[in-house]
Design a protein around this motif. Structure first.
Motif, PDB file in Angstrom:
ATOM      1  N   SER A 152     124.260  34.495  44.346  1.00  0.00           N
ATOM      2  CA  SER A 152     122.825  34.744  44.256  1.00  0.00           C
ATOM      3  C   SER A 152     122.455  36.085  44.893  1.00  0.00           C
ATOM      4  N   ILE A 153     121.503  36.788  44.246  1.00  0.00           N
ATOM      5  CA  ILE A 153     120.871  37.985  44.825  1.00  0.00           C
ATOM      6  C   ILE A 153     119.364  37.794  44.757  1.00  0.00           C
ATOM      7  N   THR A 154     118.707  37.884  45.900  1.00  0.00           N
ATOM      8  CA  THR A 154     117.253  37.805  45.973  1.00  0.00           C
ATOM      9  C   THR A 154     116.740  38.938  46.861  1.00  0.00           C
ATOM     10  N   TYR A 155     115.418  39.112  46.895  1.00  0.00           N
ATOM     11  CA  TYR A 155     114.844  40.110  47.796  1.00  0.00           C
ATOM     12  C   TYR A 155     113.414  39.732  48.141  1.00  0.00           C
ATOM     13  N   ASP A 156     112.914  40.370  49.180  1.00  0.00           N
ATOM     14  CA  ASP A 156     111.542  40.163  49.635  1.00  0.00           C
ATOM     15  C   ASP A 156     110.692  41.310  49.112  1.00  0.00           C
ATOM     16  N   GLN A 157     109.673  41.011  48.320  1.00  0.00           N
ATOM     17  CA  GLN A 157     108.832  42.045  47.731  1.00  0.00           C
ATOM     18  C   GLN A 157     108.182  42.934  48.781  1.00  0.00           C
ATOM     19  N   SER A 158     107.994  42.395  49.981  1.00  0.00           N
ATOM     20  CA  SER A 158     107.367  43.200  51.038  1.00  0.00           C
ATOM     21  C   SER A 158     108.250  44.375  51.459  1.00  0.00           C
ATOM     22  N   ASN A 159     109.555  44.319  51.121  1.00  0.00           N
ATOM     23  CA  ASN A 159     110.451  45.434  51.450  1.00  0.00           C
ATOM     24  C   ASN A 159     110.401  46.553  50.422  1.00  0.00           C
ATOM     25  N   ALA A 160     109.785  46.304  49.279  1.00  0.00           N
ATOM     26  CA  ALA A 160     109.779  47.273  48.189  1.00  0.00           C
ATOM     27  C   ALA A 160     108.675  48.310  48.376  1.00  0.00           C
ATOM     28  N   PRO A 161     108.915  49.548  47.940  1.00  0.00           N
ATOM     29  CA  PRO A 161     107.828  50.527  47.913  1.00  0.00           C
ATOM     30  C   PRO A 161     106.704  50.020  47.007  1.00  0.00           C
ATOM     31  N   GLU A 162     105.495  50.424  47.299  1.00  0.00           N
ATOM     32  CA  GLU A 162     104.347  49.933  46.539  1.00  0.00           C
ATOM     33  C   GLU A 162     104.490  50.280  45.057  1.00  0.00           C
ATOM     34  N   GLY A 163     104.320  49.274  44.218  1.00  0.00           N
ATOM     35  CA  GLY A 163     104.398  49.486  42.778  1.00  0.00           C
ATOM     36  C   GLY A 163     105.807  49.406  42.209  1.00  0.00           C
ATOM     37  N   TYR A 164     106.794  49.093  43.074  1.00  0.00           N
ATOM     38  CA  TYR A 164     108.187  49.048  42.628  1.00  0.00           C
ATOM     39  C   TYR A 164     108.776  47.657  42.843  1.00  0.00           C
ATOM     40  N   VAL A 165     109.820  47.351  42.067  1.00  0.00           N
ATOM     41  CA  VAL A 165     110.563  46.106  42.219  1.00  0.00           C
ATOM     42  C   VAL A 165     112.044  46.436  42.286  1.00  0.00           C
ATOM     43  N   LEU A 166     112.822  45.486  42.743  1.00  0.00           N
ATOM     44  CA  LEU A 166     114.261  45.700  42.863  1.00  0.00           C
ATOM     45  C   LEU A 166     114.931  45.595  41.493  1.00  0.00           C
ATOM     46  N   ASN A 167     115.806  46.545  41.217  1.00  0.00           N
ATOM     47  CA  ASN A 167     116.609  46.531  40.002  1.00  0.00           C
ATOM     48  C   ASN A 167     118.081  46.450  40.401  1.00  0.00           C
ATOM     49  N   VAL A 168     118.839  45.543  39.782  1.00  0.00           N
ATOM     50  CA  VAL A 168     120.260  45.387  40.067  1.00  0.00           C
ATOM     51  C   VAL A 168     121.042  45.543  38.776  1.00  0.00           C
ATOM     52  N   ASP A 169     121.789  46.621  38.658  1.00  0.00           N
ATOM     53  CA  ASP A 169     122.670  46.814  37.509  1.00  0.00           C
ATOM     54  C   ASP A 169     124.051  46.292  37.856  1.00  0.00           C
ATOM     55  N   VAL A 170     124.598  45.444  37.015  1.00  0.00           N
ATOM     56  CA  VAL A 170     125.955  44.949  37.159  1.00  0.00           C
ATOM     57  C   VAL A 170     126.818  45.684  36.145  1.00  0.00           C
ATOM     58  N   MET A 171     127.768  46.460  36.631  1.00  0.00           N
ATOM     59  CA  MET A 171     128.620  47.262  35.759  1.00  0.00           C
ATOM     60  C   MET A 171     130.054  46.758  35.854  1.00  0.00           C
ATOM     61  N   ALA A 172     130.688  46.584  34.713  1.00  0.00           N
ATOM     62  CA  ALA A 172     132.049  46.061  34.691  1.00  0.00           C
ATOM     63  C   ALA A 172     132.985  47.036  33.990  1.00  0.00           C
ATOM     64  N   GLN A 173     134.203  47.113  34.478  1.00  0.00           N
ATOM     65  CA  GLN A 173     135.262  47.901  33.862  1.00  0.00           C
ATOM     66  C   GLN A 173     136.448  46.986  33.642  1.00  0.00           C
ATOM     67  N   SER A 174     137.121  47.131  32.523  1.00  0.00           N
ATOM     68  CA  SER A 174     138.294  46.311  32.243  1.00  0.00           C
ATOM     69  C   SER A 174     139.428  47.185  31.728  1.00  0.00           C
ATOM     70  N   VAL A 175     140.634  46.707  31.960  1.00  0.00           N
ATOM     71  CA  VAL A 175     141.819  47.419  31.509  1.00  0.00           C
ATOM     72  C   VAL A 175     142.844  46.401  31.049  1.00  0.00           C
ATOM     73  N   GLN A 176     143.585  46.721  30.000  1.00  0.00           N
ATOM     74  CA  GLN A 176     144.628  45.849  29.500  1.00  0.00           C
ATOM     75  C   GLN A 176     145.632  45.553  30.617  1.00  0.00           C
ATOM     76  N   ALA A 177     146.021  44.292  30.757  1.00  0.00           N
ATOM     77  CA  ALA A 177     146.864  43.885  31.883  1.00  0.00           C
ATOM     78  C   ALA A 177     148.313  44.346  31.761  1.00  0.00           C
ATOM     79  N   TYR A 178     148.772  44.588  30.545  1.00  0.00           N
ATOM     80  CA  TYR A 178     150.163  44.995  30.352  1.00  0.00           C
ATOM     81  C   TYR A 178     150.219  46.241  29.474  1.00  0.00           C
ATOM     82  N   PRO A 179     151.160  47.140  29.765  1.00  0.00           N
ATOM     83  CA  PRO A 179     152.162  47.125  30.839  1.00  0.00           C
ATOM     84  C   PRO A 179     151.540  47.448  32.194  1.00  0.00           C
TER      85      PRO A 179
END
Length: 201
Positions: A152-179
Motif C-alpha cells: 500500500s501507498i497512501t499520503y496525507d493531503q496536508s503535506n501536499a503543496p496547495e492545488g497539488y496531489v501526489l502522483n506515483v509512477d510505477v516503472m518496470a523493466q524486464s530482460v530475458q532470463a536466458y542466457p
C-alpha cells in the motif's frame, strides 16, 4: 483543500537506466553472441534472431486515495524474464497540467508492506544511476506474477503543496532470463543469485 487523491499513471515496461537506451533492439555479448530483449516504453521489442516476445504488465489497484498490491506479471507467451521496478514520486496539479518543481520527501507519503529481503519471493533494493530500484529475486515464467513489491501507498493531503496531489509512477523493466551472461552484462548480476546460494548452503 482538495479531496485526497492519487494521480495514477502507469508507465508499462519503461527502461530506467539511460545508458541502456543505446542498445537498440537487442544486446549481443562479444564472447557468446548472447541475445536478450529489453522491454521499452514503446512496447515489446523483438530480436529478429528469436521468435519470442517479452510482454510484462504492471499490476496494481487504485481507488483515488490508495495505490496497493503493486507487482509485475509476465504475460509473454513463451519467454521467462527477470523484472525490476522503480517508483517515481511527484506532486502534480489536480488536473494533471503541471508538475511541482520539488519532489515529495519520504515523510510525505506512507509505504506499507515493502517486500524486500533475500527470499525467492522477495525483492532486492539497489541503487542504479542514483535511483532506487527493486529487482525481483526469481525468474518469472510466462503467466506468472511476482509477489507484491508493496502492499500500500497512501499520503496525507496536508503535506501536499496547495492545488497539488501526489502522483506515483510505477516503472518496470524486464530482460530475458536466458542466457544468464546477457543478464549479467545488462544488469551486472543475475537477480537472486546471492540469496539462492545462501539458501542452498
Amino acid at each position: 483543500m482538495t479531496k485526497k487523491s492519487l494521480n495514477s499513471r502507469k508507465a508499462f515496461v519503461k527502461v530506467f537506466v539511460a545508458t541502456l537506451l543505446g542498445l537498440g533492439l537487442f544486446f549481443a555479448s562479444t564472447a557468446e553472441s548472447s541475445l536478450a530483449w529489453l522491454t521499452l516504453s514503446s512496447g515489446p521489442v523483438t530480436n529478429t534472431f528469436e521468435s519470442g516476445k517479452i510482454n510484462t504488465e504492471i499490476k496494481e489497484q487504485f481507488n483515488k486515495i490508495e495505490k496497493k498490491n503493486i507487482s509485475v506479471s509476465n504475460v509473454s507467451d513463451s519467454v521467462p524474464v527477470y523484472v525490476r521496478v522503480m517508483l517515481v514520486f511527484s506532486w502534480v496539479k489536480t488536473d494533471g497540467s503541471a508538475v511541482y518543481p520539488k519532489q515529495p520527501n519520504a515523510e510525505d507519503y506512507n509505504i506499507t508492506g515493502l517486500n524486500v529481503g533475500p527470499g525467492p519471493t522477495n525483492w532486492t533494493e539497489s541503487v542504479v544511476d542514483g535511483q532506487t530500484v527493486y529487482t525481483y529475486n526469481s525468474i518469472l515464467q510466462p503467466g506468472q506474477t511476482a509477489a507484491n513489491l508493496i502492499d500500500s501507498i497512501t499520503y496525507d493531503q496536508s503535506n501536499a503543496p496547495e492545488g497539488y496531489v501526489l502522483n506515483v509512477d510505477v516503472m518496470a523493466q524486464s530482460v530475458q532470463a536466458y542466457p544468464e551472461q546477457a543478464v549479467i552484462e545488462l544488469w551486472g548480476s543475475v537477480p537472486g543469485a546471492a540469496s539462492t546460494q545462501e539458501d542452498n548452503k
